[in-house]
Structures are given as structure tokens and as C-alpha cells.
Design a protein around this motif. Structure first.
Motif, PDB file in Angstrom:
ATOM      1  N   UNK A  44     -13.346   2.654   7.453  1.00  0.00           N
ATOM      2  CA  UNK A  44     -14.505   1.202   7.382  1.00  0.00           C
ATOM      3  C   UNK A  44     -15.522   2.746   6.438  1.00  0.00           C
ATOM      4  N   UNK A  45     -16.511   2.123   5.668  1.00  0.00           N
ATOM      5  CA  UNK A  45     -16.954   2.799   5.327  1.00  0.00           C
ATOM      6  C   UNK A  45     -18.344   2.228   5.696  1.00  0.00           C
ATOM      7  N   UNK A  51     -25.750   8.745  -1.347  1.00  0.00           N
ATOM      8  CA  UNK A  51     -25.126  10.070  -2.022  1.00  0.00           C
ATOM      9  C   UNK A  51     -23.773   9.631  -0.786  1.00  0.00           C
ATOM     10  N   UNK A  52     -23.605   9.899   0.103  1.00  0.00           N
ATOM     11  CA  UNK A  52     -22.940  10.349   1.013  1.00  0.00           C
ATOM     12  C   UNK A  52     -22.058   9.156   1.350  1.00  0.00           C
ATOM     13  N   UNK A  94     -22.794   7.050   8.749  1.00  0.00           N
ATOM     14  CA  UNK A  94     -24.171   8.146   8.367  1.00  0.00           C
ATOM     15  C   UNK A  94     -24.278   9.370  10.075  1.00  0.00           C
ATOM     16  N   UNK A  95     -24.649  10.270   9.494  1.00  0.00           N
ATOM     17  CA  UNK A  95     -24.496  11.626  11.045  1.00  0.00           C
ATOM     18  C   UNK A  95     -25.238  11.012  11.266  1.00  0.00           C
ATOM     19  N   UNK A  96     -26.254  10.615  12.213  1.00  0.00           N
ATOM     20  CA  UNK A  96     -27.585   9.943  12.885  1.00  0.00           C
ATOM     21  C   UNK A  96     -26.661   8.744  13.963  1.00  0.00           C
ATOM     22  N   UNK A 108     -17.564  16.504   7.136  1.00  0.00           N
ATOM     23  CA  UNK A 108     -18.887  16.121   7.249  1.00  0.00           C
ATOM     24  C   UNK A 108     -19.493  16.613   5.712  1.00  0.00           C
ATOM     25  N   UNK A 109     -20.333  15.373   4.939  1.00  0.00           N
ATOM     26  CA  UNK A 109     -20.505  15.759   3.605  1.00  0.00           C
ATOM     27  C   UNK A 109     -21.875  14.751   3.510  1.00  0.00           C
ATOM     28  N   UNK A 110     -22.334  15.671   2.970  1.00  0.00           N
ATOM     29  CA  UNK A 110     -24.242  14.698   2.355  1.00  0.00           C
ATOM     30  C   UNK A 110     -24.058  13.371   3.817  1.00  0.00           C
ATOM     31  N   UNK A 111     -24.480  14.333   4.437  1.00  0.00           N
ATOM     32  CA  UNK A 111     -24.810  13.565   5.469  1.00  0.00           C
ATOM     33  C   UNK A 111     -24.431  12.331   6.093  1.00  0.00           C
ATOM     34  N   UNK A 112     -23.009  12.682   6.389  1.00  0.00           N
ATOM     35  CA  UNK A 112     -21.838  11.248   6.478  1.00  0.00           C
ATOM     36  C   UNK A 112     -20.930  11.956   7.063  1.00  0.00           C
ATOM     37  N   UNK A 113     -20.384  11.441   7.806  1.00  0.00           N
ATOM     38  CA  UNK A 113     -19.234  12.048   8.750  1.00  0.00           C
ATOM     39  C   UNK A 113     -17.834  10.886   9.263  1.00  0.00           C
TER      40      UNK A 113
END
Lengths: 471, 78, 230
Positions: A44-45, A51-52, A94-96, A108-113
Motif C-alpha cells: 500500500x502506498x 519524492x518518497x 510518510x515517516x510522520x 527508510x528513505x526520502x522521509x518514507x518508511x
């Protein structure tokens, strides 16, 4: 699908904060991502135009994983419902937001996990399945369109071809990436090594316009509502020397606006390309060649390269006369596999075999240009989003079980009639909350008696005379 | 001036007609009594009688005769 | 000049549904400048999306179809209102802010179409008065966020009418000059002599390349409109 190696040093993505990645860098990021996820996983995206999210999408396509695209602001209950229905192996969030989910963060990369859920390939995935996109996702049904690798590639190539895209293009995003039109812009430009200006600002925001001129954007796309806003934003009086192309899809534009933009394009030496499509056909089925934009005002054009249209009458016979209305049927490699309503459906193969009954009524003129006349079933396009009228009624009934309601309307105006005047504003608030659509679209009105026929079915045609009346 | 004189005078001045014509006048009978002219008539009547009319009454004032009925609501007797 | 508006002021135009009046909005940082406000959901959305905190309002004249949005803005933002003296006097009184013309036009349409738009409109209408912060008599100069404005008192359509020039590029004329229709001087407070003898000469003296942004209808170069008028 894409060949990033041939564009290595071209810049693939630029974000507002001037963060940018080349195709080589994007390729490397995808490789890193794919180290942490086995092939043919369901992901699921939770996307936004950043960018993430884009990285997750691109990596999964390249790595033959199946992505289900969602908006990162999706209603929590709805998301839980989807997770329970499809049991994804991974979530790309998103990380948050990653503390909102159980499971383990594996990358984890570009503020996504990338979160590994407790599910493990619960539902078999058909080999050719690549992508799952919502159609009336905003009204709560778990219905998704199943798109294959062949669908994606065929449609992306066709779009790049008829728009004559090349590496010098710099499109600015105006639509969400989980929406078929927005995604097709990304797909087609990545195919030609162009530079995508990625932003989740809307064109109502100053920052959008600053980004657009600072980065010399060459194109923008929009749904009818976008073009209405551009009109209000004094678009025709702006200096936009770099802008070459404007595309329009997601519903039929008002003829006066189509004319206004076509005239502007002709005067300024730019291109205005009206297009037609559905998620069920991956993205695009037809386009109006820009040089015909004024002459064929109101038309959605001709079939894309590799596609074909037919009109069928009530007896499913092909119509050969001009100016005769019938259902629009499309043939092409971009016709998707079918729908998914449950986890089991993900295993289903191709149910359409390249033929799509679009659900739109249309006709063609003597030059073979098609015109959409209306929609067959009870669906509207609200600011480019497809909204099911029956589903909206169900949504209201699920919270207000004692109320009688009926939904009807036209594109960008959904009329809801309820037999309880006290609940009108609550219901409107609820609909806005659940669908995340602009409140201007909803007209919730009190009607003492919903017109019904002798078997108790609502007579929707009768509702039209009550639009905007005080009853 | 009597109320009737004040009232008739408003029509005469706004629409540049004589008293006889004024008494038989209806909205859109003459080009001067269009929507813009109507605003002028209302302003003149409000000033002459020092009243502020309700919007519904403003819209309903469609003839010289009707106007008299409406103004009586504001305590103006003819 | 092909593009008489530089991209510096982020400018938009919203048209009211009943009487098609134009409201212009400029946004810079957390400040907005609204010319001739009416209530409009998209405009509200625009202000919210740009995190606007303070709003300055310019009024081209005192007619309610150009001032009806003031109460909403005053309620939700820190507001500063600027207009001509006679306009300020008029809008301070409830009786001058009644939407009589709009209601009348809607009533006429309703009779034709069998609709009830006038009733619906009046149901939502609330009486209001406006408090002016800065008023001027003949001429006035004002800088807003680095954009330079000059106000000219141009009576004729109404007593408190003015035209507002922005950066020597654009001219907000309210109803004192329109591209699509002749100017109406027959409204109460209108004066055809003032228009001919005071206002037209002022307009004529300004640069013909100015882009006129009127209170109704489309924008057009000043020179082109005046050629048709004089």
C-alpha cells in the motif's frame, strides 16, 4: 517499464525545496528499496506528490511488486477497511505516520518508511497484475481497478507518442499521484527522460506559481475545476514564456472554457490538448489533437495510437451513422484486467480481453471526431473524481439510518435530498469529511417527500426540478 | 404637500411624466421605469416619506396603484 | 505591453453568481488585498490555503454588490478598509447596504423561470454596516506590500466612486468604466454631469496602456475602451 539507464544524467525529479535526483540516482534508490522486499509482494502506498511516495511507486513497478495507491490523507477507518480487505504485505508511508501502524520498519528513505505487516502473501496475485487504483474510492467502496504491466506500458507509450514528449519537457504536477491522470503524467515523462517538477501545492497557492516560473515548467494538466480556477486566477494575463502545453481530462470542460483556452493557445503558440479516459482504460483512450482544439470545440477527439472506438446501440450493434448516439466502446492494450472488490479478486486474470464498455454515451461527426453526450449509469465527476451516486446514498444511510435520502446531480454538483431539514448541514459536513471533496460540490436540501414509483424505487428524474429550490 | 401629492410628485420627477400618466403607470410601461429607474423611484419615495422599505415591498411595488397599498403598511395614508 | 500584469502580484478574480460583480484578490505572504469583496467559497479557500492573516479592502464604490463581503472579512481577519469619503459615509448606514438591485433582478428572473432564487438569496442575507479605516477626498496614494496604488475620485456612477491604479500597470475602475457595457449614471447618487466633466477627463489623462480591471465583465486596455466611449 522504464529505461533509466539511457537518461542517467538527466534530472528526473525536482522538488520545491530544490531537492533533485538524476535518473541514475533514482535508479540506485529503487535498487536499495528492492533489497528489502521480496518480489510479488502487495504494497500500500500512502502517497502525496513527494519524492518518497514516487520512489515507492517506481521501485515497486520496476521490481514487479503490486502497488495499491492511496492518498496519504485517507480517512483512517477507510484505510483500516482496505487493509483488512486486501491484507497487504507492506505499507509505504510518510515517516510522520509510521507510528500509527503496527509492524516492523524495514527500510527508510526520502522521509518514507517501508513497514512489514503481519500478513504474508495472504492472497495470490495474478502474474500480470501491476497496479491497483481507486475509481470511486472516495465514497468508501473497496473497489479498485486492476492494471497490468502491459496496460501500463502500452498506455504510457501511446501518451508519450501523441503528446510528442521528449527529455526537454518539465511538467509541473497539479494532480495527486494516486489519481490515474496524475500518475499517467508521471509515467509518460519518466519514459522519455524528462524532468518532473513535483509539488503538492495547488494552483490556488502562490508557491505553486513561484515554483512553476523558477523551474521553467513546460506543461500542466488539469480537470475541469482546474481550468475554472485558472480562469479566476487571471491565467490569460500572466507571463508564462516557458509553458508549451496544457492538457485537460477528468470530465468534460464547459464549452465556453474550452473555447477560451483553445483561443489562448492558438494566440500564444501553445498547445491545448483535451483528452478522455478512465482508470478502467489505464488512463487515456482519446485525445483532441491541439491543432483541432478550436475547430472541434466540445469534442474529446480520436482514439490514441493503438486504440479503437466503436459506438454500440441498445442491441449491441455497431453504429455507422454520424451524429447518432450510442455507448462508447474502446479496444486497446490499455484496457485493464477488471475490478478487485476483495482480496481473492487479486488472483483473477484478464476479464475484459482488451474490450471496454466505457459507460459513456457518445456520437461521432463526419470527420470521425467523438463527442461525449452523457453518462450511462449513476456516476458523476466531481472536480475530476468519479463519485457514485448510489454509493453516496449508502454512505449517508450508514450513519443516518432513519433518514430518507436521494442523490442526483451533474458534474461538479451533487444534489442530496433528505426528508429531515435539521440534518441538512450535518449531512453535508459528514460527506465533506468522508469524501474529502470540496464543500462547494454538495447541495444538501430538504425535500419532504422523496418521489418514488409504485414499487418503491426513487424516481431520480423527478428530482431535477427541485435543484436549488426552497421547499 | 399632502401625502398623495408627495407620492405623485416622486413618479413625475423620476420618470419625467405628467400627473395623469403617472397615476396609470406600471413597471416597464415606459423605458424610464426599468430596473434602474425603479431604484430611483424607491430612493425618492424613501426620502420623501422618511422610511426604509422592506425588500419584498420594494419588489412588489409594480404600479402607481399598488404602491399606495404598500405605503399604507408604513403608516402613510392617502 | 502584451502582459500588463507582472507576475509579482498573485492576482485572481472571482465573479459573483447573481449580478456578476468582479472581486479581485492579491496575495503576498500572509497578507491579502481584496478589491470589492463579496462572499465566495473559493475566495475563502484561497485565503485559507495561503495562510492569510490580514486583509486590506479597497472599495471602488458604495453599491452593495461591491461591498457585501466586508462583514465576512471583518469577522475572520484583521481588516483595514480604504475608500472615498462619500463611499465611507454611505456604507456606514444599513439602508445603503440593502441588496435591493440584486433581489429585484433575481425576482424578475424567478418570474420568468419559475424559480425561487430571490427568496433563497434574501434568506441568507444579513444586514450590515461597514467601518472605514482610511478615507480620502480627491486623490490618495497608498503602498501595500511594495505594490504602489493611486486612488482617483471619479463620481458619476455613484457619489463615492473611485478608480484605483496599481503600479502604473492596471486600473481597477469599479463601475466607472466597463469594457462590455456603458456606464450607468441613472442610479440614485449618480450624476451624468459629474461623470462627463470630472471623471472622464481623469480617465482620459491616464496611460492608454493600462489594463482596466472593471467591476463587471472582462478586462481590456484603457485606450481601447475609451475609444469606444468618447
Amino acid at each position: 517499464m522504464w529505461n533509466f539507464k539511457s537518461f542517467e544524467n538527466n534530472i528526473a525529479i525536482v522538488e520545491e525545496n530544490s531537492n533533485s535526483v538524476t535518473y541514475a540516482e533514482l535508479s540506485k534508490l529503487c535498487d536499495d528499496f528492492l533489497q528489502h522486499i521480496p518480489s510479488r509482494s502487495l504494497v500500500f502506498n500512502l502517497s502525496s506528490n513527494c519524492l518518497g511516495a514516487l520512489l515507492g511507486y517506481v521501485a515497486c513497478v520496476q521490481g514487479k511488486n503490486v502497488t495499491l495507491m492511496l492518498d496519504d490523507h485517507i480517512d483512517k477507518e477507510l484505510l483500516s477497511h482496505f487493509i483488512l480487505t486486501y491484507k497487504p504485505d507492506y505499507l509505504w508511508v510518510p515517516n510522520n505516520k509510521n507510528s500509527e501502524f503496527g509492524g516492523r520498519i524495514v527500510f527508510s528513505e526520502c522521509e518514507y518508511s517501508l513497514i512489514k505487516t503481519s500478513y504474508d502473501h495472504e492472497y495470490p496475485l495474478y502474474d500480470e497484475l501491476a497496479l491497483l487504483l481507486t475509481t470511486s474510492g472516495s465514497t468508501g467502496s473497496p473497489k479498485f481497478v486492476r492494471q497490468s504491466y502491459k496496460n501500463l506500458e502500452a498506455n504510457t507509450r501511446a501518451i508519450a507518442e501523441y503528446l510528442h514528449l521528449d527529455a526537454s519537457e518539465r511538467p509541473i504536477t497539479t494532480l495527486p499521484m494516486n489519481y490515474t491522470y496524475g500518475l499517467s503524467i508521471i509515467n509518460s515523462h519518466l519514459m522519455v527522460g524528462a524532468t518532473i517538477l513535483l509539488t503538492d501545492k495547488t494552483l490556488m497557492q502562490r508557491d505553486f506559481w513561484n515554483f512553476m516560473s523558477d523551474q521553467h515548467a513546460t506543461s500542466l494538466g488539469g480537470v475541469p475545476y482546474t481550468y475554472e480556477m485558472l480562469n479566476r486566477l487571471m491565467f490569460f494575463r500572466r507571463r508564462l514564456p516557458d509553458l508549451r502545453t496544457m492538457t485537460q481530462a477528468g470530465g468534460k470542460l464547459l464549452p465556453e472554457l474550452h473555447q477560451k483556452f483553445a483561443e489562448y493557445a492558438e494566440k500564444e503558440g501553445k498547445k491545448f490538448v483535451v483528452m478522455y479516459g478512465q482508470a478502467e482504460a489505464t488512463a487515456r483512450m482519446a485525445y483532441l489533437p491541439p491543432e483541432m482544439s478550436l475547430k472541434k470545440c466540445g469534442s474529446m477527439g480520436i482514439a490514441i495510437p493503438g486504440g479503437k472506438f466503436e459506438l454500440h446501440d441498445e442491441n449491441n450493434q455497431v453504429i455507422t451513422d454520424t451524429e447518432t448516439v450510442g455507448e462508447l466502446v474502446y479496444y486497446g492494450d490499455n484496457v485493464t484486467l477488471g475490478y478487485a472488490l476483495s482480496g481473492e479478486d487479486l488472483a483473477k486474470p484478464d476479464e475484459r480481453h482488451g474490450v471496454l464498455y466505457t459507460g459513456d454515451m457518445a456520437k461521432f461527426d463526419k470527420d470521425g471526431y467523438f463527442y461525449v453526450v452523457g453518462r450511462k449509469k449513476r456516476f458523476l465527476k466531481i472536480f475530476g473524481n468519479r463519485v457514485g451516486l448510489d454509493e453516496t446514498e449508502r454512505l449517508i444511510k450508514s450513519k443516518y439510518s432513519n433518514v430518507e435520502c436521494a442523490c442526483s446531480g451533474k458534474d461538479d454538483a451533487l444534489y442530496v435530498f433528505v426528508n429531515n431539514s435539521d440534518l441538512c448541514s450535518d449531512i453535508k459536513k459528514y460527506l465533506v469529511e468522508k469524501t474529502k471533496l470540496n464543500p462547494v460540490a454538495f447541495h444538501v436540501q430538504f425535500l419532504e417527500q422523496i418521489p418514488k414509483n409504485e414499487v418503491g424505487k426513487t424516481m431520480y428524474k423527478e428530482l431535477e426540478k427541485f435543484y436549488d429550490k426552497v421547499c | 404637500m399632502s401625502n398623495l401629492e408627495k407620492y405623485t410628485n416622486a413618479f413625475v420627477t423620476c420618470f419625467e411624466v405628467d400627473e395623469e400618466t403617472a397615476k396609470r403607470l406600471k413597471y416597464q410601461d415606459i423605458s424610464a421605469w426599468d430596473s434602474v429607474g425603479h431604484m430611483g423611484l424607491i430612493a425618492a419615495l424613501e426620502e420623501a416619506f422618511d422610511i426604509m422599505m422592506e425588500t419584498d415591498d420594494i419588489i412588489d411595488l409594480s404600479s402607481f396603484e399598488k404602491g399606495k397599498e404598500i405605503l399604507s403598511k408604513y403608516g402613510i395614508e392617502f | 505591453m502584451k502582459y500588463p500584469l507582472s507576475n509579482n502580484p498573485f492576482l485572481s478574480c472571482f465573479v459573483s453568481p447573481e449580478i456578476s460583480s468582479n472581486m479581485y484578490v492579491l496575495i503576498k505572504g500572509e497578507q491579502a488585498l481584496v478589491i470589492d469583496p463579496h462572499e465566495n467559497l473559493e475566495m475563502q479557500s484561497l485565503l485559507e490555503q495561503n495562510h492569510v492573516k490580514e486583509v486590506t479592502v479597497f472599495l471602488t464604490h458604495e453599491h452593495p454588490d461591491h461591498t457585501s463581503g466586508v462583514p465576512f472579512l471583518a469577522k475572520n481577519y484583521q481588516l483595514k478598509l480604504i475608500c472615498q469619503q462619500k463611499c465611507a459615509e454611505a456604507i456606514a448606514e444599513k439602508r445603503n447596504n440593502r441588496p435591493i438591485m440584486i433581489a429585484f433582478i433575481l425576482a424578475i428572473q424567478d418570474e420568468k423561470n419559475g424559480t425561487h432564487t430571490e427568496q433563497k438569496y434574501l434568506k441568507t442575507f444579513k444586514e450590515y454596516v461597514c467601518q472605514t479605516d482610511i478615507s480620502f477626498d480627491k486623490n490618495f496614494s497608498y503602498d501595500w506590500q511594495g505594490e504602489h496604488f493611486i486612488f482617483y475620485h471619479t463620481p458619476g456612477h455613484s457619489q463615492g466612486s473611485c478608480c484605483i491604479m496599481m503600479n502604473n500597470e492596471a486600473l481597477f475602475t469599479g463601475d466607472s468604466l466597463l469594457a462590455d457595457y456603458p456606464v450607468i449614471t441613472r442610479f440614485p447618487g449618480g450624476n451624468v454631469h459629474d461623470y462627463k466633466n470630472i471623471s472622464l477627463p481623469i480617465l482620459d489623462s491616464l496611460s492608454s496602456d493600462l489594463l482596466v480591471l472593471p467591476g463587471h465583465g472582462k478586462s481590456e486596455k484603457l485606450g481601447k475602451i475609451l475609444k469606444g466611449t468618447l
